[in-house]
Design a protein around this motif. Structure first.
Motif, PDB file in Angstrom:
ATOM      1  N   HIS A 111      24.415 -16.377   9.339  1.00 22.51           N
ATOM      2  CA  HIS A 111      25.555 -16.877   8.571  1.00 22.51           C
ATOM      3  C   HIS A 111      25.734 -15.986   7.344  1.00 22.51           C
ATOM      4  O   HIS A 111      24.782 -15.759   6.607  1.00 22.51           O
ATOM      5  N   GLN A 120      32.411 -30.139   9.919  1.00 15.77           N
ATOM      6  CA  GLN A 120      32.548 -28.760   9.445  1.00 15.77           C
ATOM      7  C   GLN A 120      33.691 -28.134  10.219  1.00 15.77           C
ATOM      8  O   GLN A 120      33.763 -28.280  11.443  1.00 15.77           O
ATOM      9  N   GLN A 165      32.375 -16.042  14.525  1.00 16.58           N
ATOM     10  CA  GLN A 165      33.306 -17.150  14.286  1.00 16.58           C
ATOM     11  C   GLN A 165      33.466 -17.428  12.804  1.00 16.58           C
ATOM     12  O   GLN A 165      32.552 -17.203  12.016  1.00 16.58           O
ATOM     13  N   GLU A 213      33.935 -20.062   9.761  1.00 16.46           N
ATOM     14  CA  GLU A 213      33.639 -21.459   9.462  1.00 16.46           C
ATOM     15  C   GLU A 213      33.468 -21.638   7.959  1.00 16.46           C
ATOM     16  O   GLU A 213      33.777 -20.729   7.192  1.00 16.46           O
ATOM     17  N   GLU A 247      29.838 -16.772  11.183  1.00 14.25           N
ATOM     18  CA  GLU A 247      28.574 -16.893  11.906  1.00 14.25           C
ATOM     19  C   GLU A 247      28.565 -15.817  12.978  1.00 14.25           C
ATOM     20  O   GLU A 247      29.512 -15.695  13.754  1.00 14.25           O
TER      21      GLU A 247
END
Ligand code: ZN
Ligand code: MN
Length: 476
Positions: free
Chosen positions: A12, A91, A123, A125, A151
């Protein structure tokens, strides 16, 4: 060991945008608790998210740099779970259609060969808030809520601890080169989870894997992997099964403890985020971002090898950070000799001083141009290569220029031929017996006479000139 180790990393990375992913709150780690919040990121009823365009650009640039295909039509989803630092109860992430898929990066494997590690997806997020647990109370700080993240889900292509940290370092370096993330693990900009399983050598089916969380340094990634390999191997050796678990690693004890046991895959009841439109990016936008990518570590390595005629090893070390690469290019550009010399001095002498003093290259007490000056003084015989190391130490300790350090130390090399000739003649008179033996055939005494001359010049005689004059006086 009879097992093959299968490792996949999930990383992350916080994106270094000024404001959050869905609102205009400033991102700040220093602000007082719960002051960088608004109705959107504190999940007030009816508040609606608006996508941060910069975060999209950063995510696409990252995916491109990781050689991913960019999905022109991606969308956002809700991942539902409850935790006090997640006030919405879900989330926002990307589940079936992430922004980037199917990429790879190149690393060095444990034998020093180039190896491609696949990247399954990148991705977009959001981050959660922060919980601080104390005796009898837990404190919640929502300042971090809604910070944009990417991520990066790696394929299970990694086979040992060293490869894992090489991969993690490379990802960090790429993101920092891009300028999309600060990449600081202590500050939590970058976080890594390790998925690890073992299988009997020759098996094609994966074994049961565990996930180790809470890894905030390269060292802890390596240590956690080494520990987890031993733990799983011991279980399998004794005929027991590895349970599918999420583990927490403790760097101080070097062991893991169970955070939760997964009976089934977690059910996050993913569904499309109804408050955000699908994310549609045009070919033109992707092309523009691709054209604007800076030179990345792999390309820089190749260029350094060609442009400066240095070996792969040097280029790899020198490009490990943007600042170090910049330092080398400045020094090599101003140095009149071969770039390999500058490379050696940076990698061996300078980095040693910097590591010992806990400094970093961006704040080096010896700036790149001064290192070049020092090496130029060796090149034009102002000082000897041997004494240059002491000069460097003085420059570093006192933050002074090469010229100043040489003057202060009084180590200018003697290159005045007639002065040297006088000193050599004196040496030969002092050692008339040895000179006699030398002339009668004891040629190995030559080294002794060079040494004595050097001593007479207090180590400052130009070795090449001494050699020339000595030969002429003895044999000529
Ligand atoms: Zn906000
Ligand atoms: Mn995630």
């Amino acid at each position: 060991m009879n097992y093959e180790v299968i490792i996949g990393l999930e990383i992350h990375a916080q994106l270094a945008t000024k404001t959050k992913a869905w609102c205009s709150c400033e991102i700040s780690t220093k602000a007082f608790e719960n002051t960088k919040v608004c109705p959107v990121c504190s999940a007030q009823p009816g508040a609606l998210p608006v996508l941060n365009e910069k975060a999209v650009e950063y995510a696409i640039s990252s995916a491109l740099a990781l050689n991913c295909k960019i999905n022109p039509h991606s969308s956002f989803d809700r991942k539902n779970y409850f935790y006090p630092d997640l006030p919405k109860g879900f989330q926002i992430t990307q589940f079936p259609s992430p922004i980037g898929t199917d990429g790879y990066i190149s690393i060095k494997d444990s034998n020093g060969n180039e190896k491609k590690v696949g990247i399954e997806r990148v991705q977009m997020e959001e981050d959660t808030g922060k919980s601080t647990h104390m005796a009898g109370a837990s404190l919640i700080n929502l300042n971090r809520c809604g910070t944009p993240l990417i991520e990066i889900v790696g394929k299970p292509d990694i086979r040992d601890a060293k490869e894992a940290s090489e991969y993690y370092k490379k990802i960090q370096s790429i993101l920092v080169y891009l300028g999309v993330s600060h990449g600081n693990m202590q500050e939590g900009n970058l976080r890594c989870d390790v998925n690890l399983s073992l299988r009997k050598k020759g098996d094609t089916k994966f074994g049961t894997r565990t996930e180790v969380k809470n890894l905030n340094s390269f060292k802890s990634v390596e240590k956690a992997i080494e520990h987890e390999i031993q733990r799983q191997a011991a279980l399998l050796d004794s005929g027991k099964k590895v349970e599918q678990q999420t583990l927490l690693f403790n760097i101080d004890t070097g062991t893991t403890k169970v955070m939760r046991t997964k009976s089934n895959a977690d059910d996050y009841r993913y569904f499309p985020e109804p408050d955000l439109l699908p994310l549609i990016v045009s070919e033109a936008q992707i092309k523009k971002l691709k054209e604007n990518l800076p030179e990345l570590p792999d390309a820089k390595i190749k260029r350094f090898m060609q442009q400066y005629s240095i070996p792969y090893y040097d280029a790899d070390v020198l490009t490990s950070s943007k600042e170090l690469a910049q330092y080398f290019e400045t020094a090599a550009g101003a140095y009149k000799g071969e770039a390999k010399k500058a490379s050696n001095w940076i990698m061996v002498e300078l980095l040693k001083l910097i590591n010992e003093s806990g400094s970093d290259i961006a704040k080096s007490p010896v700036p790149a141009l001064e290192l070049a000056n020092l090496l130029n003084f060796v090149l034009d015989d102002t000082i000897s290569g041997k004494i240059a190391k002491d000069v460097m130490q003085k420059m570093y300790d006192e933050r002074i220029s090469a010229a100043k350090a040489i003057e202060k130390m009084g180590v200018k090399q003697i290159s005045d031929t007639s002065a040297l000739e006088e000193m050599i003649k004196k040496t030969l008179t002092e050692h008339a017996a040895e000179v006699d033996r030398y002339r009668k055939g004891e040629v190995k005494l030559y080294g002794f006479l060079v040494g004595q001359t050097m001593k007479n010049t207090k180590g400052q005689g130009n070795p090449k000139l001494i050699n020339d004059i000595l030969k002429k006086l003895l044999d000529g």
